[in-house]
Write an enzyme that holds these catalytic residues in place. Structure first.
Site, mmCIF file in Angstrom:
data_model
loop_
_atom_site.group_PDB
_atom_site.id
_atom_site.type_symbol
_atom_site.label_atom_id
_atom_site.label_comp_id
_atom_site.label_asym_id
_atom_site.label_seq_id
_atom_site.Cartn_x
_atom_site.Cartn_y
_atom_site.Cartn_z
ATOM 1 N N LYS A 142 -10.862 12.088 8.238
ATOM 2 C CA LYS A 142 -10.585 11.500 9.723
ATOM 3 C C LYS A 142 -10.460 12.870 10.645
ATOM 4 O O LYS A 142 -10.626 14.088 10.304
ATOM 5 C CB LYS A 142 -8.848 11.214 9.451
ATOM 6 N N LYS B 43 0.754 -1.103 -0.111
ATOM 7 C CA LYS B 43 -0.278 0.095 -0.090
ATOM 8 C C LYS B 43 0.909 1.133 0.213
ATOM 9 O O LYS B 43 1.735 1.388 0.737
ATOM 10 C CB LYS B 43 -0.758 -0.062 1.092
ATOM 11 N N ARG C 73 -7.628 -0.899 0.732
ATOM 12 C CA ARG C 73 -8.239 -1.980 0.033
ATOM 13 C C ARG C 73 -8.575 -1.782 -1.265
ATOM 14 O O ARG C 73 -8.344 -2.769 -2.295
ATOM 15 C CB ARG C 73 -9.265 -2.571 0.688
HETATM 16 N N1 BES Z 1 -4.621 3.976 7.076
HETATM 17 C C1 BES Z 1 -5.772 3.712 7.676
HETATM 18 C C2 BES Z 1 -5.436 2.723 8.678
HETATM 19 C C3 BES Z 1 -4.662 2.978 10.060
HETATM 20 C C4 BES Z 1 -5.258 3.595 11.157
HETATM 21 C C5 BES Z 1 -3.389 3.085 9.778
HETATM 22 C C6 BES Z 1 -4.046 3.719 12.153
HETATM 23 C C7 BES Z 1 -2.357 3.197 10.500
HETATM 24 C C8 BES Z 1 -2.733 3.506 11.830
HETATM 25 C C9 BES Z 1 -6.999 3.221 6.754
HETATM 26 O O1 BES Z 1 -6.806 3.763 5.514
HETATM 27 C C10 BES Z 1 -8.245 3.427 7.244
HETATM 28 O O2 BES Z 1 -8.507 4.642 7.272
HETATM 29 N N2 BES Z 1 -8.933 2.367 7.803
HETATM 30 C C11 BES Z 1 -10.441 2.689 8.235
HETATM 31 C C12 BES Z 1 -11.135 1.561 7.738
HETATM 32 C C13 BES Z 1 -12.584 2.077 8.119
HETATM 33 C C14 BES Z 1 -12.983 3.280 7.339
HETATM 34 C C15 BES Z 1 -13.508 0.837 7.561
HETATM 35 C C16 BES Z 1 -10.152 2.279 9.612
HETATM 36 O O3 BES Z 1 -9.547 1.387 10.280
HETATM 37 O O4 BES Z 1 -10.849 3.118 10.451
HETATM 38 ZN ZN ZN Z 2 -5.101 4.462 4.781
HETATM 39 MN MN MN Z 3 -8.171 5.525 5.123
#
Ligand code: BES
Ligand code: ZN
Ligand code: MN
Length: 495
Positions: free
Chosen positions: A275, A263, A349
């Site tokens: 976020k 990724k 993903r």
């Molecule tokens: N890059 C983030 C995940 C992440 C979180 C990496 C904390 C490192 C530290 C990923 O793209 C993300 O935002 N995932 C979401 C998915 C959700 C929206 C289903 C998450 O984990 O909240």
């Molecule tokens: Zn991410």
């Molecule tokens: Mn994300």
């Protein structure tokens, strides 16, 4: 860091600091401390008897003008319980010595080899641990104390040094330097490390180590009909890049072809599903999976296992903007599967989906992806352990075995048909989120849908990519977690 073997007697080995380790409860008479002359050990007996030196893990006892050796100082590192000791622990011991001595303005140390660390695996571990420990993340500080580095590591051997020992030194250096490359990429802020810059770094690395590197731009990504990757990329002003790095040994059989997909989100704002502000700055690390795969390629280019590997890094920012993809959009991935977007923050993903499809099109017969995919995996496993997922247990087991051999903590979490219902869509083939519960599993399974029948393993490194605290053996910041495991796996596949 210069690293060299020396095999003169300890009474003659001149160096600023000689380092030995001893085990808990009897540090003065165990580990490599046993190799010290009796005059030196008398001194250590006293320290042990008074309770000043206990041998607890990473305890450092520095002795000035030690009796019986030519070294100016002696450092005894605690190695913890002898029964629990494994080869991989040597990394942390040499790392702890390096960080302790750096902080005291020492630039040169001699590591006393003895017993198991005199064998090839031990030497490799000592070297890796020392180089990993000699890295700090504050490269952009203008008043950085840059001279606090270890310039020379002497490996004090007992007898003659053979070819296996020399090869182990070299192997340790190659792997640790590859890990440093990964850590530097992860650490670099998103204003300078754009997708274009990441591609450039990959290209420079490839040129330096004789790998083939190809970078596809926005037009080519659209032409390949990578609708999922493109959906994420379209919200950013920075052009998306698909980085493809190839390695093939001349004598490698035509198969397997290993696909390493990482990724490469150079910054993840969450997009329209934005976020919260609090920790958003951490999302400069959202390309850690890509950086891991590039580090692995740098290492295998030098170690030359007899295999074929293609690394693919879909690189883009995930931004909100006038062109950004929106919740409710339905997009068509390269595979033809349609995806309903329920949350634009589940972007990883999507880029992985198309990169995996492309990897198969390029002929990959086995796949590994590494990604900072979910916050959920950090809830499950913290910052310590990488989540491992996959349907093909044989392939999963190989990764787990390599992780165990290198001392990297990885743990398998389940994938199971019963979770599929969670990411069903009412209007498209699948949805891009499966809700909060089991979030790391549904994310992994979404990615796995695009691997199809090809053996595939997914590593969720969202927690392990970064360390929030200084450890005795490693500075806080980017960890390079995953590089040693994957290099171990690839070299064990290709002899
Ligand atoms: N890059 C983030 C995940 C992440 C979180 C990496 C904390 C490192 C530290 C990923 O793209 C993300 O935002 N995932 C979401 C998915 C959700 C929206 C289903 C998450 O984990 O909240
Ligand atoms: Zn991410
Ligand atoms: Mn994300």
């Amino acid at each position: 860091m210069k690293i060299e073997f020396r095999n003169e007697p300890l009474t003659e080995l001149e160096c600023p600091v000689l380092v030995a380790f001893g085990f808990e409860t009897h540090p003065a008479s165990s580990g490599t401390v046993e190799r010290l002359p009796s005059a030196t050990r008398t001194l250590l007996d006293e320290l042990q008897a008074s309770g000043e030196m206990t041998g607890k893990p990473y305890e450092c006892t520095l002795i000035h003008h030690p009796a019986g050796v030519a070294a100016q100082k002696l450092l005894v590192v605690g190695a913890g319980k002898k029964e629990k000791f494994e080869d991989a622990h040597l990394r942390r011991l040499s790392g702890a010595a390096v960080r302790y001595l750096r902080a005291r303005n020492v630039h040169e140390l001699a590591w006393l080899l003895g017993g198991r660390d005199a064998k090839a695996a031990g030497i490799q571990n000592v070297v890796e641990g020392a180089i990993v420990a000699d890295y700090d993340a504050d490269t952009l500080r203008t008043e950085r104390n840059g001279e606090r580095r270890i310039e020379r590591l002497i490996l004090a051997a007992e007898g003659a040094v053979d070819d296996a020992a020399r090869a182990a030194l070299e192997r340790g250096r190659i792997i640790a330097e590859a890990q440093t490359f990964t850590r530097e990429l992860v650490n670099e802020p998103a204003n300078t490390l754009t997708p274009t810059k990441l591609a450039q770094r990959a290209g420079e690395m490839a040129a330096r180590y004789g790998l083939e590197c190809q970078v596809l731009g926005p037009q080519e990504i659209r032409d390949l009909k990578m609708g999922a990757f493109w959906a994420v990329a379209q919200g950013s002003d920075e052009p998306a890049k698909l980085i493809v790095v190839r390695y093939a040994h001349r004598e490698a059989p035509p198969s397997p072809v290993i696909g390493l997909v990482g990724k490469g989100i150079t910054f993840d704002t969450g997009g329209i599903s934005i976020k919260p502000a609090a920790d958003m700055h951490e999302m400069k690390t959202d390309m850690a999976g890509g950086a891991t795969m590039l580090g692995v390629m740098q290492a295998i280019a030098q170690l030359k296992p007899k295999i074929r590997v293609i690394a693919l890094v879909p690189a883009t920012e995930n931004m909100p903007g006038g062109n950004a993809y929106k919740p409710g959009d339905v997009i068509t991935s390269m595979s033809g599967k349609t995806i309903e977007i329920l949350n634009t923050d589940a972007e990883g993903r999507l880029v992985l989906a198309d990169a995996l499809t492309y990897a198969k099109q390029l002929g990959c017969t086995a796949l590994i992806d590494a990604a900072t995919l979910t916050g959920a995996v950090t809830i499950a496993l913290g910052n310590i352990t990488t989540g491992v997922f996959g349907w093909n247990q044989e392939w999963v087991d190989r990764i787990l075995a390599s992780a165990a051999a290198t001392g990297e903590k990885m743990w398998q979490l389940p994938v199971d048909e019963d979770y599929r219902d969670l990411y069903k869509s009412a209007i498209a083939d699948i949805a891009n989120t499966g809700g909060r519960y089991g979030g790391a599993i549904t994310a992994a399974m979404f990615v796995g849908e695009f691997a199809g029948d090809t053996p595939w393993v997914h590593l969720d490194i969202a927690g392990t990519r970064w360390s929030n605290e200084d450890k005795p053996y490693r500075a806080k910041g980017p960890t390079g977690h995953g590089v040693p495991t994957l290099v171990h796996l690839l070299t064990s596949l290709g002899g």
